[in-house]
Design a protein around this motif. Structure first.
Motif, mmCIF file in Angstrom:
data_model
loop_
_atom_site.group_PDB
_atom_site.id
_atom_site.type_symbol
_atom_site.label_atom_id
_atom_site.label_comp_id
_atom_site.label_asym_id
_atom_site.label_seq_id
_atom_site.Cartn_x
_atom_site.Cartn_y
_atom_site.Cartn_z
ATOM 1 N N LEU A 156 -13.305 -7.526 -8.511
ATOM 2 C CA LEU A 156 -13.561 -6.123 -8.182
ATOM 3 C C LEU A 156 -13.223 -5.822 -6.729
ATOM 4 N N SER A 157 -13.428 -6.801 -5.855
ATOM 5 C CA SER A 157 -13.128 -6.575 -4.439
ATOM 6 C C SER A 157 -11.631 -6.468 -4.190
ATOM 7 N N ARG A 158 -10.823 -6.923 -5.180
ATOM 8 C CA ARG A 158 -9.366 -6.858 -5.066
ATOM 9 C C ARG A 158 -8.797 -5.817 -6.023
ATOM 10 N N ILE A 159 -9.595 -4.843 -6.398
ATOM 11 C CA ILE A 159 -9.192 -3.902 -7.442
ATOM 12 C C ILE A 159 -7.946 -3.110 -7.042
ATOM 13 N N ASN A 160 -7.784 -2.843 -5.752
ATOM 14 C CA ASN A 160 -6.607 -2.076 -5.324
ATOM 15 C C ASN A 160 -5.316 -2.878 -5.475
ATOM 16 N N GLU A 161 -5.438 -4.202 -5.458
ATOM 17 C CA GLU A 161 -4.261 -5.043 -5.668
ATOM 18 C C GLU A 161 -3.950 -5.191 -7.155
ATOM 19 N N THR A 162 -5.006 -5.355 -7.946
ATOM 20 C CA THR A 162 -4.807 -5.648 -9.366
ATOM 21 C C THR A 162 -4.665 -4.393 -10.222
ATOM 22 N N GLN A 163 -5.297 -3.296 -9.798
ATOM 23 C CA GLN A 163 -5.194 -2.029 -10.524
ATOM 24 C C GLN A 163 -4.997 -0.886 -9.524
ATOM 25 N N PRO A 164 -3.815 -0.824 -8.915
ATOM 26 C CA PRO A 164 -3.598 0.189 -7.869
ATOM 27 C C PRO A 164 -3.653 1.598 -8.431
ATOM 28 N N LEU A 165 -4.114 2.511 -7.578
ATOM 29 C CA LEU A 165 -4.149 3.922 -7.955
ATOM 30 C C LEU A 165 -2.726 4.480 -8.023
ATOM 31 N N VAL A 166 -2.605 5.615 -8.681
ATOM 32 C CA VAL A 166 -1.303 6.293 -8.737
ATOM 33 C C VAL A 166 -0.888 6.677 -7.319
ATOM 34 N N SER A 167 0.336 6.367 -6.973
ATOM 35 C CA SER A 167 0.828 6.614 -5.617
ATOM 36 C C SER A 167 1.369 8.034 -5.480
ATOM 37 N N ILE A 168 1.041 8.689 -4.369
ATOM 38 C CA ILE A 168 1.638 9.987 -4.048
ATOM 39 C C ILE A 168 2.172 9.944 -2.617
ATOM 40 N N THR A 169 3.125 10.744 -2.356
ATOM 41 C CA THR A 169 3.769 10.753 -1.043
ATOM 42 C C THR A 169 2.824 11.320 0.016
ATOM 43 N N GLY A 170 2.743 10.631 1.127
ATOM 44 C CA GLY A 170 2.009 11.155 2.269
ATOM 45 C C GLY A 170 0.559 10.742 2.346
ATOM 46 N N GLU A 171 0.081 9.904 1.409
ATOM 47 C CA GLU A 171 -1.325 9.485 1.443
ATOM 48 C C GLU A 171 -1.448 8.002 1.110
ATOM 49 N N ASP A 172 -2.455 7.376 1.709
ATOM 50 C CA ASP A 172 -2.916 6.054 1.300
ATOM 51 C C ASP A 172 -4.250 6.254 0.583
ATOM 52 N N ASN A 173 -4.343 5.804 -0.669
ATOM 53 C CA ASN A 173 -5.558 5.999 -1.471
ATOM 54 C C ASN A 173 -6.093 4.654 -1.963
ATOM 55 N N HIS A 174 -7.389 4.520 -1.876
ATOM 56 C CA HIS A 174 -8.025 3.265 -2.262
ATOM 57 C C HIS A 174 -9.330 3.551 -3.008
ATOM 58 N N LEU A 175 -9.665 2.628 -3.895
ATOM 59 C CA LEU A 175 -10.945 2.689 -4.601
ATOM 60 C C LEU A 175 -11.686 1.389 -4.334
ATOM 61 N N THR A 176 -12.925 1.500 -3.945
ATOM 62 C CA THR A 176 -13.756 0.314 -3.725
ATOM 63 C C THR A 176 -15.070 0.470 -4.467
ATOM 64 N N TYR A 177 -15.664 -0.660 -4.815
ATOM 65 C CA TYR A 177 -16.976 -0.669 -5.464
ATOM 66 C C TYR A 177 -17.995 -1.161 -4.455
ATOM 67 N N ILE A 178 -18.928 -0.299 -4.123
ATOM 68 C CA ILE A 178 -19.928 -0.643 -3.115
ATOM 69 C C ILE A 178 -21.290 -0.796 -3.777
ATOM 70 N N PRO A 179 -22.194 -1.559 -3.155
ATOM 71 C CA PRO A 179 -23.504 -1.801 -3.776
ATOM 72 C C PRO A 179 -24.379 -0.561 -3.785
ATOM 73 N N LEU A 180 -25.414 -0.616 -4.624
ATOM 74 C CA LEU A 180 -26.318 0.519 -4.790
ATOM 75 C C LEU A 180 -27.444 0.528 -3.771
ATOM 76 N N GLY A 181 -28.106 -0.625 -3.579
ATOM 77 C CA GLY A 181 -29.271 -0.670 -2.698
ATOM 78 C C GLY A 181 -30.233 -1.736 -3.153
#
Length: 522
Positions: A156-181
């Motif tokens: 899950l910590s490597r999700i951007n490498e293994t399941q990259p988001l759809v790319s659009i011109t002019g932006e860097d987009n990332h998804l991360t999974y962060i803990p709840l508490g």
């Protein structure tokens, strides 16, 4: 030790073959060591502090009630609050630790547990009343959870490498999974190591800190797990060990405004109560609490006339009476088509009567139920069953200085009876007859639960229809309805069986995290 590199496929921990003399002797030595440690005192763990309280939980061997497994300090509300504040403080540093480092603690714990596998199993034999195979499978599953969830957190910590988001011109987009508490972990007594380990390790490897409130009948095995993680180097305060009363400590923490999630495994009644309490917003609470609940079951096996009848009967008996039927996945109902009903019933009777009842440490196939309350409840249901069906086998308490009950089978039971509709959680099987396989499936589906089920047939078309129409979270074909393996059979049910959280599955850790999307303009 297995190679824990993340690019290696996960492999389930093998079960121990106790027909081999060296394994049998190793278990006997572990049981002797466990017996030499009976009656010890166990403290609460709140951060780095070990707390002894005057109030105690007394853990008793259900197979020999003269033996006290241990005296476990018991938290009250003030200590629960102290543990909450400790967990909140620790969360601020633990959440920042890289996923790989958090996972390494699980891998270290798995290696330590593997090296002492028989010791953990022996303690479950004495504290929970499991026989050798049931205890060994519990320990193996605990090891599997540690390694599987460690790998999953790295993935899950490597999700951007293994399941990259759809790319659009002019932006860097990332998804991360962060803990709840901070979360409250409330595991059951029937898998006192595996489920406790799975629930706890999933939460902490995701970056959360937890308050672990073990079942009051099996707190010593939970303490052994917490001590193992301490030995593995887990920082103080990540897991806070606070055994205590459900009515006092459990309710207090469930309604606490700083509790972010509650992970629970147990009965339908308690699960619904937790869900209700958690839904109320406390003053100062700034989130909707997440409830992850795995609750009860009224699981069944359907057998049609094309099935291998010997295999079906063996699967029914194994599923019904493994660990005395004290599994949420246990087969407590069987539906057999009319044309082979008598044949299958006869085979079930022979197999059930062959199950000897006795001390778990002597590896009898059937042992005790967990405590006096369970013993009384099961015997009450057996008396109810005598008026709702025909008694085929068992039907009474069994001999022994513990909570022993004969494996019991009722036949010709109507589907609207209490025996067919209510969770008994003991060695009681009800069998009903169906005119054909479709009616058998209808009878199977006539329940408020939906955890596990099995369909026995050799007809591919019928199997295809059963796979579509039998409504449960885990459906098996031509095998028993117990024995889910981590990573192989993600486990969790429908309806009143819980929130369909799939323990041991690839989406389980998502329940302990929240997804954060970040976008940066180039």
């Amino acid at each position: 030790m297995r190679n824990v590199a993340t690019n290696n496929p996960f492999v389930n921990e093998p079960f121990t073959d106790y027909s081999l003399e060296e394994n049998k002797k190793a278990m006997e030595a572990a049981i002797a060591k466990t017996k030499s440690e009976l009656g010890r005192h166990y403290q609460l763990h709140i951060g780095a502090e070990k707390v002894t309280t005057e109030a105690q939980i007394i853990s008793v061997n259900p197979g020999n009630t003269n033996e006290i497994v241990g005296y476990v300090s018991k938290a009250d509300r003030s200590l629960a609050e102290k543990a909450m504040q400790t967990a909140l403080e620790t969360f601020e540093t633990w959440k920042k630790m890289p996923a790989r480092e958090r996972a390494d603690y699980l891998f270290k714990a798995a290696a330590l547990m593997r090296a002492r596998k028989h010791e953990f199993s022996a303690l479950m034999i004495v504290e929970a009343g499991k026989n050798y195979a049931e205890a060994d499978a519990d320990t193996a599953e605990a090891i599997d959870f540690l390694e599987f969830y460690g790998r999953e957190m790295i993935r899950l910590s490597r999700i951007n490498e293994t399941q990259p988001l759809v790319s659009i011109t002019g932006e860097d987009n990332h998804l991360t999974y962060i803990p709840l508490g901070v979360g409250v972990i409330i595991p059951p007594w029937n898998f006192p190591l595996a489920i406790c380990v799975g629930m706890t390790s999933a939460a902490v490897v995701s970056g959360n800190t937890v308050l672990l409130k073990p079942a009051s009948t099996t707190p010593v095995i939970a303490h052994k797990f917490v001590s193992l993680l301490e030995e593995a180097g887990l920082p103080p305060g990540v897991i806070n060990f606070i055994p205590g009363s459900g009515a006092e400590v459990g309710d207090y923490l469930t309604t606490h405004p700083k509790t972010r999630f509650i992970s629970f495994t147990g009965s339908k009644e308690v699960g619904l109560r937790i869900n209700k309490l958690a839904a109320e917003t406390a003053p100062g609470q700034i989130w909707i609490k997440r409830v992850i609940a795995e609750m009860g079951g009224k699981d069944g096996i359907v057998v049609d006339e094309t099935a291998n009848l010997d295999a079906a009967a063996a699967a029914i008996v194994a599923s019904a009476f493994g660990f005395q039927g004290q599994k949420c996945s246990a087969c407590s109902r069987a539906y057999i088509v009319e044309s082979v009903y008598d044949q299958v019933v006869g085979k079930i009777e022979v197999l059930t009567r062959a199950l000897a009842v006795g001390l778990p440490e002597q590896n009898y196939p059937a042992g005790p139920v967990i405590d006096k309350a369970s013993y009384d409840k099961v015997l009450e249901y057996i008396e109810i069953g005598k008026s709702e069906g025909k008694l085929l086998a068992g039907g009474a308490a069994a001999e022994g200085n513990g909570y022993y009950i004969q494996p019991t089978v009722f036949i010709d039971v109507d589907n609207k009876t209490r025996l067919m509709q209510e969770e008994i959680f003991g060695p009681v099987l009800a069998i009903g007859r169906a005119k054909d396989w479709r009616e058998a499936i209808e009878l199977y589906n006539d329940t408020e639960f939906g955890l596990t089920g099995s369909f026995f047939s050799t007809d591919d078309d019928r199997i295809a229809e059963a796979l579509e129409t039998m409504h449960c979270g885990n459906l098996y074909v031509n095998r028993k309805c117990t024995g889910a393996l981590v990573g192989v059979h993600p486990f969790g049910g429908f309806n009143m069986s819980g929130t369909d959280s799939k323990a041991g599955g690839y989406d389980y850790l998502l329940l302990f995290t929240q997804a954060k999307a970040a976008s940066r303009k180039k």
